[in-house]
Enzyme design. Structure first.
Site, mmCIF file in Angstrom:
data_model
loop_
_atom_site.group_PDB
_atom_site.id
_atom_site.type_symbol
_atom_site.label_atom_id
_atom_site.label_comp_id
_atom_site.label_asym_id
_atom_site.label_seq_id
_atom_site.Cartn_x
_atom_site.Cartn_y
_atom_site.Cartn_z
ATOM 1 N N ASP A 106 0.856 -1.191 0.000
ATOM 2 C CA ASP A 106 0.000 0.000 0.000
ATOM 3 C C ASP A 106 0.896 1.248 0.000
ATOM 4 O O ASP A 106 1.722 1.412 0.893
ATOM 5 C CB ASP A 106 -0.881 -0.033 1.256
ATOM 6 C CG ASP A 106 -1.952 1.044 1.267
ATOM 7 O OD1 ASP A 106 -3.021 0.819 1.857
ATOM 8 O OD2 ASP A 106 -1.724 2.136 0.705
ATOM 9 N N MET A 107 0.743 2.079 -1.015
ATOM 10 C CA MET A 107 1.551 3.297 -1.110
ATOM 11 C C MET A 107 1.211 4.233 0.050
ATOM 12 O O MET A 107 0.073 4.267 0.516
ATOM 13 C CB MET A 107 1.279 4.011 -2.439
ATOM 14 C CG MET A 107 1.629 3.204 -3.674
ATOM 15 S SD MET A 107 3.405 2.948 -3.883
ATOM 16 C CE MET A 107 3.917 4.586 -4.377
ATOM 17 N N ASP B 177 -3.677 2.148 -5.256
ATOM 18 C CA ASP B 177 -2.350 2.114 -4.627
ATOM 19 C C ASP B 177 -2.135 0.886 -3.739
ATOM 20 O O ASP B 177 -1.265 0.881 -2.881
ATOM 21 C CB ASP B 177 -2.120 3.395 -3.817
ATOM 22 C CG ASP B 177 -2.772 3.358 -2.434
ATOM 23 O OD1 ASP B 177 -3.841 2.731 -2.297
ATOM 24 O OD2 ASP B 177 -2.198 3.942 -1.501
ATOM 25 N N GLU B 178 -2.931 -0.146 -3.951
ATOM 26 C CA GLU B 178 -2.942 -1.245 -2.998
ATOM 27 C C GLU B 178 -3.149 -2.577 -3.717
ATOM 28 O O GLU B 178 -3.972 -2.663 -4.625
ATOM 29 C CB GLU B 178 -4.136 -0.981 -2.078
ATOM 30 C CG GLU B 178 -4.184 -1.695 -0.797
ATOM 31 C CD GLU B 178 -5.530 -1.413 -0.116
ATOM 32 O OE1 GLU B 178 -5.944 -2.257 0.672
ATOM 33 O OE2 GLU B 178 -6.161 -0.370 -0.388
HETATM 34 P P1 TTP Z 1 -5.269 5.000 0.967
HETATM 35 O O1 TTP Z 1 -4.223 3.969 0.687
HETATM 36 O O2 TTP Z 1 -6.415 4.631 1.829
HETATM 37 O O3 TTP Z 1 -4.604 6.278 1.634
HETATM 38 P P2 TTP Z 1 -3.196 6.942 1.378
HETATM 39 O O4 TTP Z 1 -2.394 6.160 0.410
HETATM 40 O O5 TTP Z 1 -3.406 8.371 1.003
HETATM 41 O O6 TTP Z 1 -2.529 6.920 2.798
HETATM 42 P P3 TTP Z 1 -1.956 5.656 3.592
HETATM 43 O O7 TTP Z 1 -2.144 4.458 2.746
HETATM 44 O O8 TTP Z 1 -0.501 5.991 3.794
HETATM 45 O O9 TTP Z 1 -2.717 5.620 4.872
HETATM 46 O O10 TTP Z 1 -5.850 5.538 -0.390
HETATM 47 C C1 TTP Z 1 -5.050 5.684 -1.559
HETATM 48 C C2 TTP Z 1 -5.471 6.899 -2.340
HETATM 49 O O11 TTP Z 1 -6.846 6.817 -2.669
HETATM 50 C C3 TTP Z 1 -5.308 8.182 -1.554
HETATM 51 O O12 TTP Z 1 -4.011 8.760 -1.694
HETATM 52 C C4 TTP Z 1 -6.396 9.050 -2.108
HETATM 53 C C5 TTP Z 1 -7.471 8.087 -2.574
HETATM 54 N N1 TTP Z 1 -8.599 8.081 -1.619
HETATM 55 C C6 TTP Z 1 -9.800 8.686 -1.973
HETATM 56 O O13 TTP Z 1 -9.925 9.201 -3.081
HETATM 57 N N2 TTP Z 1 -10.823 8.709 -1.059
HETATM 58 C C7 TTP Z 1 -10.710 8.146 0.175
HETATM 59 O O14 TTP Z 1 -11.670 8.206 0.970
HETATM 60 C C8 TTP Z 1 -9.492 7.505 0.522
HETATM 61 C C9 TTP Z 1 -9.342 6.852 1.880
HETATM 62 C C10 TTP Z 1 -8.474 7.492 -0.393
HETATM 63 MG MG MG Z 2 -2.145 4.090 0.591
#
Ligand code: TTP
Ligand code: MG
Length: 344
Positions: A5-6, A99-100
């Site tokens: 997960d980024m 990103d996952e």
């Molecule tokens: P996530 O992997 O949930 O969040 P993140 O990568 O920003 O942070 P981290 O993993 O370090 O906790 O989501 C990936 C991307 O998806 C995020 O950068 C933006 C998008 N996103 C949305 O558009 N809406 C949302 O509600 C969430 C949680 C993420």
């Molecule tokens: Mg992420």
């Protein structure tokens, strides 16, 4: 099983593309006060800002923050770079979001830690960004592990750590227990996995319905979900209906020329090749004819596709003017790494 997960994905891309943002709270989600936060970097999170929070609220919490609009095209580009790295390691990649992903590395004769380090290194090299990685023997635990010490985290959960590592976690960290269920459980005094483990399978089935049994097993470290590779597309193609109906083969060939170029791009973008090419025509009386050719070898280049398309057109009997023509590639196969390096 590996889960990747980024870190603060969109915000990290923004920071990377504009180094002036380094060290500042970055909030992605638009400039309008009516919008919501898509994500925030870890610096901004210290102010209590998180995804889905209204922008106006984030501005109250952090007036000096850098508020940026969403640049989806760019994030998709970076996402593709990341997935290309993952797919270079194994075909068994299940994308969960932009990103996952899960990777099944059980068939790879390498220590998963080495694989994880390789992923981190390659992602940094190609994108300049950090990725968090969890390693375990099933999906639930691998995902839990990747979240363990974000950002830039790396964590292994082994069988002997179960159940100790799970006991103190809040119920909402169990895959399958969402916000609502978590609240319902809290209402009856169940807060942690330890509390949850005291409940019988029957009770959980009563409480969660069908999912109850899975949750009962999951908190005991049992999760048999497999990595689902993205269902492969069966075919890729284009077709066009034209206003000036025609049976002029030169005109039809021009269409096939463009279709072949399009197909070449689509196939190359996905690193796939095709064995079967199908030509479809529909005449003014709405009669449809299709003709296919399956080759002995896989093709993906314009020249090869166009050559087959033209030969198919030559074989089709055209008695009426044509109103639609289409070209499809099927019998698809992903080009493997070895093959790619052969072409390079
Ligand atoms: P996530 O992997 O949930 O969040 P993140 O990568 O920003 O942070 P981290 O993993 O370090 O906790 O989501 C990936 C991307 O998806 C995020 O950068 C933006 C998008 N996103 C949305 O558009 N809406 C949302 O509600 C969430 C949680 C993420
Ligand atoms: Mg992420």
């Amino acid at each position: 099983m590996i889960h990747v997960d980024m870190d603060a994905f969109y915000a990290s891309v923004e920071e990377h593309d504009n180094p002036k943002l380094k060290g500042l709270p970055v909030i992605v989600g638009g400039l309008s006060n009516h919008g919501i936060v898509t994500t925030a970097n870890y610096h901004a999170r210290k102010y209590g800002i998180h995804s889905a929070m209204p922008i106006f609220m984030a501005k109250q919490k952090c007036p000096k923050g850098c508020f940026l609009p969403v640049r989806m095209e760019r994030y998709k580009e970076v996402s593709k770079q990341v997935f290309d790295i993952l797919l270079s390691i194994t075909d068994l990649v299940e994308p969960l979001s932009i990103d996952e992903a899960y990777l099944d590395v059980s068939k790879i004769d390498k220590n998963p830690l080495i694989i994880a380090e390789e992923i981190k290194r390659e992602v940094m090299k190609n994108t300049g960004l950090t990725i968090s990685i969890g390693i375990s023997y099933n999906k639930f635990l691998a995902k839990l592990a990747s979240d363990w010490n974000k950002p830039n985290g790396m964590k292994i959960i082994t069988e002997d750590m179960i159940p100790d590592i799970l006991l103190p976690l809040p119920v909402k960290s169990v895959y399958g227990i969402g916000k609502k269920s978590s609240k319902k459980l809290n209402d009856i005094g169940i807060y942690t996995i330890e509390d949850l483990m005291r409940l019988s399978e029957e009770f959980l089935t009563e409480f969660f319905g069908k999912a109850g049994n899975e949750i009962y097993n999951r908190i005991r470290g049992i999760d048999s979900r497999k990595v689902n590779i993205e269902r492969e597309r069966k075919s890729i193609g284009t077709e066009r209906t034209f206003s000036n109906h025609t049976r002029n083969k030169d005109i039809l060939k021009k269409f096939l020329y463009n279709f072949s170029l399009e197909l070449e791009t689509s196939l190359e973008n996905r690193d796939i090749q095709a064995k079967t090419i199908t030509l479809k025509i529909k005449d003014v009386d709405f009669r449809t004819q299709t003709k296919s050719k399956t080759l002995n070898n896989y093709i993906s280049s314009f020249n090869d596709i166009f050559e087959v398309a033209v030969s198919l057109l030559d074989e089709i009997e055209i008695a009426q003017d044509i109103r639609l023509i289409g070209l499809t590639a099927s019998n698809l196969e992903t080009i493997k790494l070895e093959q790619l390096s052969l072409f390079d």
